[in-house]
Write a protein that holds these residues in place. Structure first.
Motif, PDB file in Angstrom:
ATOM      1  N   TYR A 278      51.422  61.574   0.419  1.00 38.51           N
ATOM      2  CA  TYR A 278      50.973  60.355   1.096  1.00 38.51           C
ATOM      3  C   TYR A 278      51.830  60.021   2.307  1.00 38.51           C
ATOM      4  CZ  TYR A 278      50.222  55.520   2.262  1.00 38.51           C
ATOM      5  OH  TYR A 278      49.985  54.362   2.977  1.00 38.51           O
ATOM      6  N   ILE A 279      53.110  60.388   2.296  1.00 33.14           N
ATOM      7  CA  ILE A 279      53.978  60.050   3.420  1.00 33.14           C
ATOM      8  C   ILE A 279      53.423  60.600   4.727  1.00 33.14           C
ATOM      9  CG2 ILE A 279      55.445  62.089   3.105  1.00 33.14           C
ATOM     10  CD1 ILE A 279      56.507  58.579   4.338  1.00 33.14           C
ATOM     11  N   TRP A 280      52.779  61.776   4.673  1.00 36.99           N
ATOM     12  CA  TRP A 280      52.188  62.343   5.883  1.00 36.99           C
ATOM     13  C   TRP A 280      50.970  61.547   6.329  1.00 36.99           C
ATOM     14  CZ3 TRP A 280      55.488  65.102   8.216  1.00 36.99           C
ATOM     15  CH2 TRP A 280      56.367  65.938   7.525  1.00 36.99           C
ATOM     16  N   ILE A 281      50.214  61.042   5.368  1.00 40.85           N
ATOM     17  CA  ILE A 281      49.082  60.174   5.713  1.00 40.85           C
ATOM     18  C   ILE A 281      49.580  58.900   6.373  1.00 40.85           C
ATOM     19  CG2 ILE A 281      47.208  58.770   4.754  1.00 40.85           C
ATOM     20  CD1 ILE A 281      46.735  60.900   2.682  1.00 40.85           C
ATOM     21  N   ALA A 282      50.649  58.326   5.819  1.00 50.33           N
ATOM     22  CA  ALA A 282      51.204  57.102   6.394  1.00 50.33           C
ATOM     23  C   ALA A 282      51.700  57.351   7.819  1.00 50.33           C
ATOM     24  CB  ALA A 282      52.351  56.589   5.519  1.00 50.33           C
ATOM     25  N   ILE A 283      52.376  58.470   8.047  1.00 47.19           N
ATOM     26  CA  ILE A 283      52.859  58.796   9.391  1.00 47.19           C
ATOM     27  C   ILE A 283      51.678  58.975  10.341  1.00 47.19           C
ATOM     28  CG2 ILE A 283      54.000  60.587  10.770  1.00 47.19           C
ATOM     29  CD1 ILE A 283      55.875  61.027   8.357  1.00 47.19           C
ATOM     30  N   ALA A 284      50.642  59.669   9.868  1.00 41.55           N
ATOM     31  CA  ALA A 284      49.450  59.876  10.699  1.00 41.55           C
ATOM     32  C   ALA A 284      48.804  58.551  11.071  1.00 41.55           C
ATOM     33  CB  ALA A 284      48.449  60.765   9.956  1.00 41.55           C
ATOM     34  N   LEU A 285      48.712  57.632  10.104  1.00 37.97           N
ATOM     35  CA  LEU A 285      48.096  56.330  10.359  1.00 37.97           C
ATOM     36  C   LEU A 285      48.916  55.523  11.362  1.00 37.97           C
ATOM     37  CD1 LEU A 285      47.018  55.317   6.730  1.00 37.97           C
ATOM     38  CD2 LEU A 285      45.519  55.958   8.608  1.00 37.97           C
ATOM     39  N   VAL A 286      50.229  55.581  11.244  1.00 44.30           N
ATOM     40  CA  VAL A 286      51.094  54.833  12.165  1.00 44.30           C
ATOM     41  C   VAL A 286      50.965  55.379  13.581  1.00 44.30           C
ATOM     42  CG1 VAL A 286      53.492  54.335  12.768  1.00 44.30           C
ATOM     43  CG2 VAL A 286      52.722  54.066  10.405  1.00 44.30           C
ATOM     44  N   LEU A 287      51.055  56.710  13.732  1.00 42.35           N
ATOM     45  CA  LEU A 287      50.940  57.321  15.054  1.00 42.35           C
ATOM     46  C   LEU A 287      49.589  57.018  15.696  1.00 42.35           C
ATOM     47  CD1 LEU A 287      52.558  60.834  14.468  1.00 42.35           C
ATOM     48  CD2 LEU A 287      53.387  59.075  16.025  1.00 42.35           C
ATOM     49  N   ALA A 288      48.528  57.265  14.937  1.00 42.60           N
ATOM     50  CA  ALA A 288      47.184  57.100  15.495  1.00 42.60           C
ATOM     51  C   ALA A 288      46.893  55.643  15.810  1.00 42.60           C
ATOM     52  CB  ALA A 288      46.148  57.644  14.523  1.00 42.60           C
ATOM     53  N   SER A 289      47.285  54.734  14.926  1.00 42.06           N
ATOM     54  CA  SER A 289      46.974  53.323  15.158  1.00 42.06           C
ATOM     55  C   SER A 289      47.788  52.753  16.314  1.00 42.06           C
ATOM     56  CB  SER A 289      47.220  52.508  13.883  1.00 42.06           C
ATOM     57  OG  SER A 289      48.545  52.661  13.422  1.00 42.06           O
ATOM     58  N   ALA A 290      49.020  53.229  16.492  1.00 43.07           N
ATOM     59  CA  ALA A 290      49.818  52.777  17.635  1.00 43.07           C
ATOM     60  C   ALA A 290      49.137  53.198  18.939  1.00 43.07           C
ATOM     61  CB  ALA A 290      51.229  53.346  17.558  1.00 43.07           C
ATOM     62  N   GLY A 291      48.705  54.446  18.987  1.00 38.90           N
ATOM     63  CA  GLY A 291      48.004  54.910  20.178  1.00 38.90           C
ATOM     64  C   GLY A 291      46.682  54.219  20.387  1.00 38.90           C
ATOM     65  N   MET A 292      45.953  53.991  19.285  1.00 45.09           N
ATOM     66  CA  MET A 292      44.672  53.304  19.375  1.00 45.09           C
ATOM     67  C   MET A 292      44.829  51.894  19.944  1.00 45.09           C
ATOM     68  SD  MET A 292      42.858  54.351  15.772  1.00 45.09           S
ATOM     69  CE  MET A 292      42.459  56.067  15.362  1.00 45.09           C
ATOM     70  N   ARG A 293      45.909  51.245  19.549  1.00 47.60           N
ATOM     71  CA  ARG A 293      46.139  49.868  20.007  1.00 47.60           C
ATOM     72  C   ARG A 293      46.333  49.833  21.513  1.00 47.60           C
ATOM     73  NH1 ARG A 293      45.010  45.004  19.849  1.00 47.60           N
ATOM     74  NH2 ARG A 293      46.366  43.452  18.897  1.00 47.60           N
ATOM     75  N   VAL A 294      47.099  50.787  22.022  1.00 50.80           N
ATOM     76  CA  VAL A 294      47.318  50.857  23.468  1.00 50.80           C
ATOM     77  C   VAL A 294      46.005  51.129  24.179  1.00 50.80           C
ATOM     78  CG1 VAL A 294      48.460  52.131  25.323  1.00 50.80           C
ATOM     79  CG2 VAL A 294      49.707  51.595  23.217  1.00 50.80           C
ATOM     80  N   ILE A 295      45.254  52.110  23.687  1.00 48.36           N
ATOM     81  CA  ILE A 295      43.991  52.477  24.329  1.00 48.36           C
ATOM     82  C   ILE A 295      42.990  51.342  24.245  1.00 48.36           C
ATOM     83  CG2 ILE A 295      42.008  54.028  24.197  1.00 48.36           C
ATOM     84  CD1 ILE A 295      43.905  56.184  23.194  1.00 48.36           C
ATOM     85  N   MET A 296      42.936  50.685  23.092  1.00 48.18           N
ATOM     86  CA  MET A 296      41.971  49.609  22.871  1.00 48.18           C
ATOM     87  C   MET A 296      42.104  48.514  23.930  1.00 48.18           C
ATOM     88  SD  MET A 296      41.535  47.299  19.409  1.00 48.18           S
ATOM     89  CE  MET A 296      41.552  48.764  18.368  1.00 48.18           C
ATOM     90  N   ILE A 297      43.334  48.128  24.207  1.00 48.96           N
ATOM     91  CA  ILE A 297      43.587  47.062  25.178  1.00 48.96           C
ATOM     92  C   ILE A 297      43.464  47.581  26.604  1.00 48.96           C
ATOM     93  CG2 ILE A 297      45.311  45.439  26.040  1.00 48.96           C
ATOM     94  CD1 ILE A 297      46.421  45.281  23.178  1.00 48.96           C
ATOM     95  N   LEU A 298      44.089  48.719  26.867  1.00 50.85           N
ATOM     96  CA  LEU A 298      44.126  49.255  28.222  1.00 50.85           C
ATOM     97  C   LEU A 298      42.740  49.643  28.715  1.00 50.85           C
ATOM     98  CD1 LEU A 298      45.939  50.087  30.568  1.00 50.85           C
ATOM     99  CD2 LEU A 298      46.202  52.327  29.496  1.00 50.85           C
ATOM    100  N   ALA A 299      41.965  50.321  27.871  1.00 53.22           N
ATOM    101  CA  ALA A 299      40.641  50.764  28.287  1.00 53.22           C
ATOM    102  C   ALA A 299      39.711  49.582  28.541  1.00 53.22           C
ATOM    103  CB  ALA A 299      40.042  51.691  27.229  1.00 53.22           C
ATOM    104  N   THR A 300      39.820  48.550  27.712  1.00 48.10           N
ATOM    105  CA  THR A 300      38.985  47.369  27.908  1.00 48.10           C
ATOM    106  C   THR A 300      39.270  46.716  29.255  1.00 48.10           C
ATOM    107  OG1 THR A 300      38.880  46.934  25.528  1.00 48.10           O
ATOM    108  CG2 THR A 300      38.366  45.101  26.988  1.00 48.10           C
ATOM    109  N   VAL A 301      40.548  46.530  29.561  1.00 47.77           N
ATOM    110  CA  VAL A 301      40.931  45.924  30.836  1.00 47.77           C
ATOM    111  C   VAL A 301      40.485  46.807  32.003  1.00 47.77           C
ATOM    112  CG1 VAL A 301      42.882  45.227  32.277  1.00 47.77           C
ATOM    113  CG2 VAL A 301      42.868  44.660  29.843  1.00 47.77           C
ATOM    114  N   THR A 302      40.651  48.117  31.857  1.00 43.08           N
ATOM    115  CA  THR A 302      40.295  49.049  32.930  1.00 43.08           C
ATOM    116  C   THR A 302      38.803  49.019  33.226  1.00 43.08           C
ATOM    117  OG1 THR A 302      42.133  50.505  32.323  1.00 43.08           O
ATOM    118  CG2 THR A 302      40.392  51.453  33.662  1.00 43.08           C
TER     119      THR A 302
END
Length: 480
Positions: free
Chosen positions: A368-392
């Protein structure tokens, strides 16, 4: 009126979020309801089945009917809002949304609930495009737009995380209808805040061109049929005729829509605007976001429950790193983008999503630790894209097309997510011999499922990477 609250009747631009807090509160509440609506009701489906004597097909349409109309009508209502007035459309939609939810008190059959959920989906589609379009009306400064967008989306994410838990607690003390009736005072609060905090629509900023009704109908049909195709693929597989028929219908509608939009003098979607580097880059980033969300949502939920034997509650807790990360980094996205610039922040955020997908695809089956790491990495990137792409995307469009742009932005993500689910579901179905529910019955079936999830995630990661590379190049061109 308090001294620190901007009187939006005198000026329409603010220099802080605090100055327009009624507007921000109202828009946050609208987004919260959008994120909550299906997740809260899903937990009540067993109770609804018993109370209304509903079949499995009835339960499917109670949720699917809402989603199809909500996703399919956003662009059409966005175009109408640009012509009628975004604020006016939002207030009309919220009022009808409140009435529709109140009508649940009179529902007595599954058919009535399906029809009501469809009506709620229509009213939600009326409000959705205006959330970000009205937010962009409040500020000139890029950093304030990102801060406001981040705050509004954070409220929605909190609702998404807490929705099933809140719904379960409500069901302990109240009938399931209370879950929909609770939307009524929320909608009323949103109406009050938006009326107070956002200025009336300026006629000079409205789109004065005639509405392309045929184009709107073809676009709506395309999106609904595409979403329905993806749903049918996951549920029935390609061996059934229904997904093929729906898919052919979606393609024909899409061809008709493109031909219509290229020939008419007043298209709903001007392809010349979409070709603008910043707009096309933002939409490509959002599509990559939708695919990534689909891969993780489908894979982790099924793996934790079917292969590892976790309960639904444990699986929900297992997905918390994703929600917590998105909420936690929200306040820092603005500074991150300001320091690196949009042309660097976008690719870095996308690279985090791709890294998370690769970690899950290659290592997620082991611990599960790998799933947790994957979720943290992906969600951090998603958060940046979610806000940045909307504004763009929003900044790249004229003011009289902001509602259409917001709808296009949200619809693109939803369609991409549905396609990602269909791709994953198809690969998993092809790899399994028995039904999906038998995955945990033997080591062989569990191994086949995990291998299929790995393959599906790698396929979607490849598509995400291609979209991200293309988007980064387009964004760089837009900076030139």
């Amino acid at each position: 009126m308090s001294a620190d609250v901007l009187d939006v009747r005198e000026t329409t631009r603010a220099n802080s979020l605090r100055a327009v807090w009624p507007a921000i509160l109202g828009l946050s509440v609208v987004f919260l309801v959008e994120m909550l609506d299906n997740s809260v009701l899903n937990v009540a489906l067993p109770t609804i089945a018993r109370d209304l004597n509903a079949s499995a097909t009835d339960l499917q349409w109670i949720t699917t009917g809402y989603s199809l109309l909500f996703g399919g009508l956003m662009i059409a209502f966005g175009a109408i809002a640009d012509r009628l007035g975004t604020r006016r459309m939002m207030l009309i939609g919220l009022s009808l949304f409140a009435v529709a939810n109140l009508l649940v008190l009179f529902v007595r059959t599954p058919g009535e609930l399906i029809a009501l959920r469809a009506a709620i989906g229509v009213t939600a589609a009326m409000t959705a495009p205006g959330t970000m379009a009205l937010c962009f009306r409040l500020f000139d400064q890029e950093n304030l737009l990102m801060r406001a967008t981040g705050f509004i989306s954070t409220v929605g994410l909190i609702g998404m995380a807490a929705g099933p838990t809140v719904g379960g607690l409500v069901l302990e003390v109240a009938p399931w209808r209370a879950l929909l009736v609770a939307n009524v005072p929320i909608a009323v609060l949103a109406v009050i805040c938006i009326r107070r905090g956002i200025p009336a629509d300026d006629p000079s900023n409205r789109n004065a061109t005639p509405l392309d009704l045929l184009g709107a109908m073809l676009g709506t049909a395309t999106i609904i049929l595409a979403l329905w195709t993806a749903t049918l693929v996951v549920e029935d597989g390609w061996g059934s005729a229904a997904p093929w028929l729906a898919g052919v219908g979606a393609v024909l509608s899409a061809v008709g829509f493109v031909v219509r939009e290229r020939r008419t003098g007043h298209p709903i979607i001007d392809f010349a605007l979409i070709k603008r580097p910043n707009v096309s880059a933002g939409l490509a980033y959002q599509a990559a976001l939708g695919l990534g969300m689909a891969a993780l949502a489908y894979g982790t939920t099924l793996q934790l429950q079917l292969v590892w034997g976790w309960s639904p509650a444990q699986a929900a807790l297992g997905n918390l790193p994703q929600i917590i990360t998105m909420i936690a980094i929200g306040p820092f996205v603005e500074k991150f983008v300001e320091k690196l610039g949009t042309h660097r922040a976008g690719p870095i955020g996308a690279a985090a999503v791709i890294a998370g997908l690769l970690v899950y695809a290659l290592l997620g089956r082991y611990d599960y630790i790998w799933i947790a790491i994957a979720l943290v990495l992906a969600s951090a990137g998603m958060r940046v894209i979610m806000i940045l792409a909307t504004v763009t995307v929003m900044r790249g469009l004229p003011e009289d097309l902001t509602s259409t742009g917001a709808a296009l932005n949200d619809t693109g993500t939803e369609v991409a997510s549905s396609i990602g689910m269909a791709v994953t579901g198809t690969i998993v179905a092809a790899a399994l011999i028995g039904p999906l529910t038998d995955v945990g019955s033997s080591v062989a079936s569990a191994h086949a499922f995990e291998s299929a999830i790995t393959t599906a995630t790698l396929v979607l990661t490849g598509i995400c990477t291609a979209l991200v590379v293309w988007a980064a190049r387009r964004a760089t061109r837009g900076q030139a």
